[in-house]
Design an enzyme around this catalytic site. Structure first.
Site, PDB file in Angstrom:
ATOM      1  CB  CYS A 232      -0.960  -0.030   1.191  1.00 18.38           C
ATOM      2  SG  CYS A 232      -0.192  -0.364   2.787  1.00 18.38           S
TER       3      CYS A 232
ATOM      4  NE  ARG B   5      -4.239   1.652   2.155  1.00 19.72           N
ATOM      5  CZ  ARG B   5      -4.252   2.859   1.588  1.00 19.72           C
ATOM      6  NH1 ARG B   5      -5.290   3.226   0.861  1.00 19.72           N
ATOM      7  NH2 ARG B   5      -3.251   3.691   1.747  1.00 19.72           N
TER       8      ARG B   5
ATOM      9  CD1 TRP C 194       1.336   1.188   8.469  1.00 20.41           C
ATOM     10  CD2 TRP C 194       3.556   1.206   8.698  1.00 20.41           C
ATOM     11  NE1 TRP C 194       1.727   2.488   8.488  1.00 20.41           N
ATOM     12  CE2 TRP C 194       3.087   2.540   8.645  1.00 20.41           C
ATOM     13  CE3 TRP C 194       4.918   0.976   8.865  1.00 20.41           C
ATOM     14  CZ2 TRP C 194       3.951   3.638   8.716  1.00 20.41           C
ATOM     15  CZ3 TRP C 194       5.766   2.068   8.950  1.00 20.41           C
ATOM     16  CH2 TRP C 194       5.281   3.384   8.869  1.00 20.41           C
TER      17      TRP C 194
END
Length: 643
Positions: free
Chosen positions: A338, A344, A342
């Site tokens: 993403c 999504r 940490w």
């Protein structure tokens, strides 16, 4: 204690949220860790405990003739409405709760003062209960394709990654370090899950620092090494979980996404999961719909729809399904990222693992999954859960969405999970409670610096010791659902509102959405009856050996409604024995032999907030087995019937 302005307030009213005219009068106590309301007028002493670390907000409302109102909202979705007689007392309680619920230092968190009756050796063993290296060994690692790299020892390459990381065998330290310099926060591509059946893998990272035209030879070599670690595929997927517009906007800040022209043999895929700020606002709107007093059907449904909450749950689940199918059906490796890798990324990697691997659908396996993909890989629990006073814009229900995705899957596959919904709810509560050290800090490096293993207790050991409370009575290890890939439907009509989580504190509402609790009670009673039967059989065998009873002179009634000897027909089961409730006491209970277990009585509380009448309705409404399900012993209907 220095933050408590007023430790005790009398004649406080606690209003019923569903019926504000109904209230309980009692005394409010403030301690260092809890706020306690003790009801004065109850025949039986009634106490309501609120852990300060679970308090999300404290709102002081305008004073009225009846007193000054204080609205306390908790992170586990409990809402308490107090009315304090005097405004000055309300002011002191308000300021005290605000400070107690927003600790400024980690040492103020509850886990550092929580001291159960456990010796030091047992506390140390709690932290050794889970072993991530054992989970990688279960996947068949290390092997000829993947190796355990020491490159991040002492967190030299990425301070938010764990020290032990698996990388492709062909990835050299210069390639890894070069790739990390081209990735946000140094989070280079590394292994999350490996399928030993077809060598496909799930890897994770953060976004590349590509800007509009930048490229990095080492990063391209790193992806090439991941591709070559799967000899059965000639391409790999790169999944960006962000909406495309968000990723394009990041290019202006020197970040962005992979250019397919620079990376050979990759197929790029955008998923479209919104950022943490959208999710925070969405959950708030959803909770407002759930908290409406006596809403009409249209009001509730419009509120739920306008929140967009279930749409976001669907987006996360769709991403997990895409990755799981790529691994299991296409045999293609996937790199997921993403922005920073940490939030999504943790969601979709762990959802994909739940769909792919039956081990992660067991109690122990699910704990390992959270430890691996969330705690070890650096999900920012302290920021996202607002453990310490800080920027409220950093708070977001990322872990809530993952747990709800798992619950939505469980609703479609009730026989595939060893654990029940209570297990998920308990984990959710302790993510925010700060009672255990597992979810304190933002990454492994911070947790080591805080000495959590030496100073706090582990949640996983507690859950395992109490696993009987979290077992799913419908779980069947040999069921076809339990094995292999799960393929849930994400059609809109398949999603439900999880009132068991969001409305479980509502008085007068019983958010039981399955018969699992009642099936568990039936199983417990059956086990008790079997233990009584075994006890009777042992005594009969003992009497036979002693020759103290002439069995030939005694006539047995072998009907299923009686087992009494001779004239003791008062012990026989009759229809009246079962008229009192869903679970009744056995007639044998009147003269239960020594060492036998007493049965549950009909007025016992099967679980917090359970309702036996609704339970009867749930069980009675189960449809009879259809012709197809009768032929298929693995069908869900057959599983319900068997239970």
């Amino acid at each position: 204690m220095e933050h408590i302005r007023l430790p005790k307030v009398e004649k406080v009213r606690l209003l019923d949220r569903a019926s504000p005219r109904r209230s309980r009068v009692g005394t409010l106590y403030l301690t260092a860790t809890h706020t306690i309301f003790v009801e004065n007028e109850a025949a039986v002493r009634s106490e309501t405990w609120v852990l300060h670390s679970l308090v999300c907000s404290v709102e002081k409302q305008a004073a009225s003739a009846s007193g000054c109102s204080l609205l306390v909202r908790c992170k586990n979705f409990q809402v308490l409405h107090f009315v304090v007689p005097r405004e000055r007392e309300c002011h002191d309680v308000h300021l005290s709760l605000q400070r107690l619920s927003q600790p400024e230092r980690c040492e103020e968190l509850y886990c550092f003062s929580y001291k159960p009756n456990v010796d030091e050796e047992e506390r140390r063993q709690e932290w050794e209960f889970l072993d991530l290296k054992a989970d990688y060994s279960r996947m068949g690692l290390p092997n000829s394709l993947w190796k355990l790299s020491p490159v991040n020892q002492h967190y030299k390459v990425s301070d938010t990654y764990p020290a032990d990381l698996f990388v492709p065998q062909t990835a050299t330290p210069p390639v890894i370090v070069g790739s990390s310099k081209f990735r946000s926060r140094g989070r280079f591509p590394t292994l999350s899950y490996y399928s030993k059946e077809n060598h496909a893998s799930i890897c994770r990272s953060s976004q590349p620092l590509s800007g509009f035209s930048a490229r990095c030879l080492e990063d391209e070599q790193m992806l090439e090494a991941i591709l070559r670690s799967n000899p059965r595929s000639d391409f790999m997927y790169v999944v960006d979980t962000r909406p495309k517009l968000n990723a394009i906007a990041n290019r202006a800040a020197g970040k962005g996404y992979e250019n397919e022209d620079n990376y050979s043999n990759i197929k790029f895929q955008f998923i479209g999961i919104e950022n943490i700020h959208v999710m925070r606002n969405s959950q708030q709107k959803m909770l407002e719909a759930c908290e409406l007093r006596s809403p009409s059907m249209s009001d509730f449904l419009e509120g739920l729809e306008s929140s967009g909450w279930l749409k976001h749950i669907k987006a996360v689940l769709d991403a997990g399904i895409f990755i799981a199918k790529a691994i299991a059906e296409e045999g293609v490796s996937v790199l997921v990222h993403c922005s920073d890798g940490w939030d999504r990324t943790a969601q979709v990697c762990s959802v994909a693992c739940v769909l792919l691997d039956p081990h992660y659908r067991t109690l122990r396996g699910f704990m390992v999954l959270i430890e691996k993909d969330w705690i070890s890989f650096g999900h920012k629990f302290s920021h996202r859960c607002n453990h310490l006073v800080g920027d409220p814009k950093e708070m977001s229900p990322v872990i809530d969405q993952f747990l709800e995705c798992v619950w939505q899957i469980m609703e479609q596959f009730p026989c595939a999970f060893e654990f029940n919904a209570r297990f998920l709810i308990t984990i959710h509560s302790h993510v925010y409670s700060c009672q255990y050290g597992n979810f304190i800090g933002n990454n492994q490096r911070e947790r080591i610096a805080l000495g959590l293993r030496e100073r706090t207790h582990s949640l996983w050991s507690y859950l395992w010791k109490n696993k009987a409370d979290y077992m799913n009575p419908l779980y069947r290890p040999d069921h076809r659902q339990t094995q292999g890939l799960l393929r849930p439907s994400t059609a809109p009509y398949c999603f439900k509102s999880w009132r068991g989580l969001y409305n479980r504190f509502d008085q007068g509402m019983h958010p039981r959405q399955s018969v699992e609790d009642y099936l568990s009670a039936i199983q417990e009673e059956t086990q008790q009856l079997e233990e009584q039967l075994a006890s009777h059989q042992r005594k009969i065998a003992q009497l036979e050996q002693e020759g103290s009873v002439t069995w030939g002179a005694v006539a047995f009634d072998q009907s299923p409604t009686a087992w009494a000897l001779g004239g003791h027909m008062g012990l026989a089961n009759t229809p009246q024995d079962y008229a009192g409730g869903f679970v009744t006491s056995s007639p044998c209970q009147q003269k239960a032999p020594d060492g036998s277990l007493l049965l549950l009585t009909h007025d016992c509380n099967l679980s917090n907030g359970s309702d036996q009448e609704s339970g009867i309705a749930d069980v009675s409404c189960l449809s009879p087995l259809s012709e197809d399900s009768a032929r298929d012993p693995d069908s869900d209907e057959a599983a319900y019937s068997a239970a």
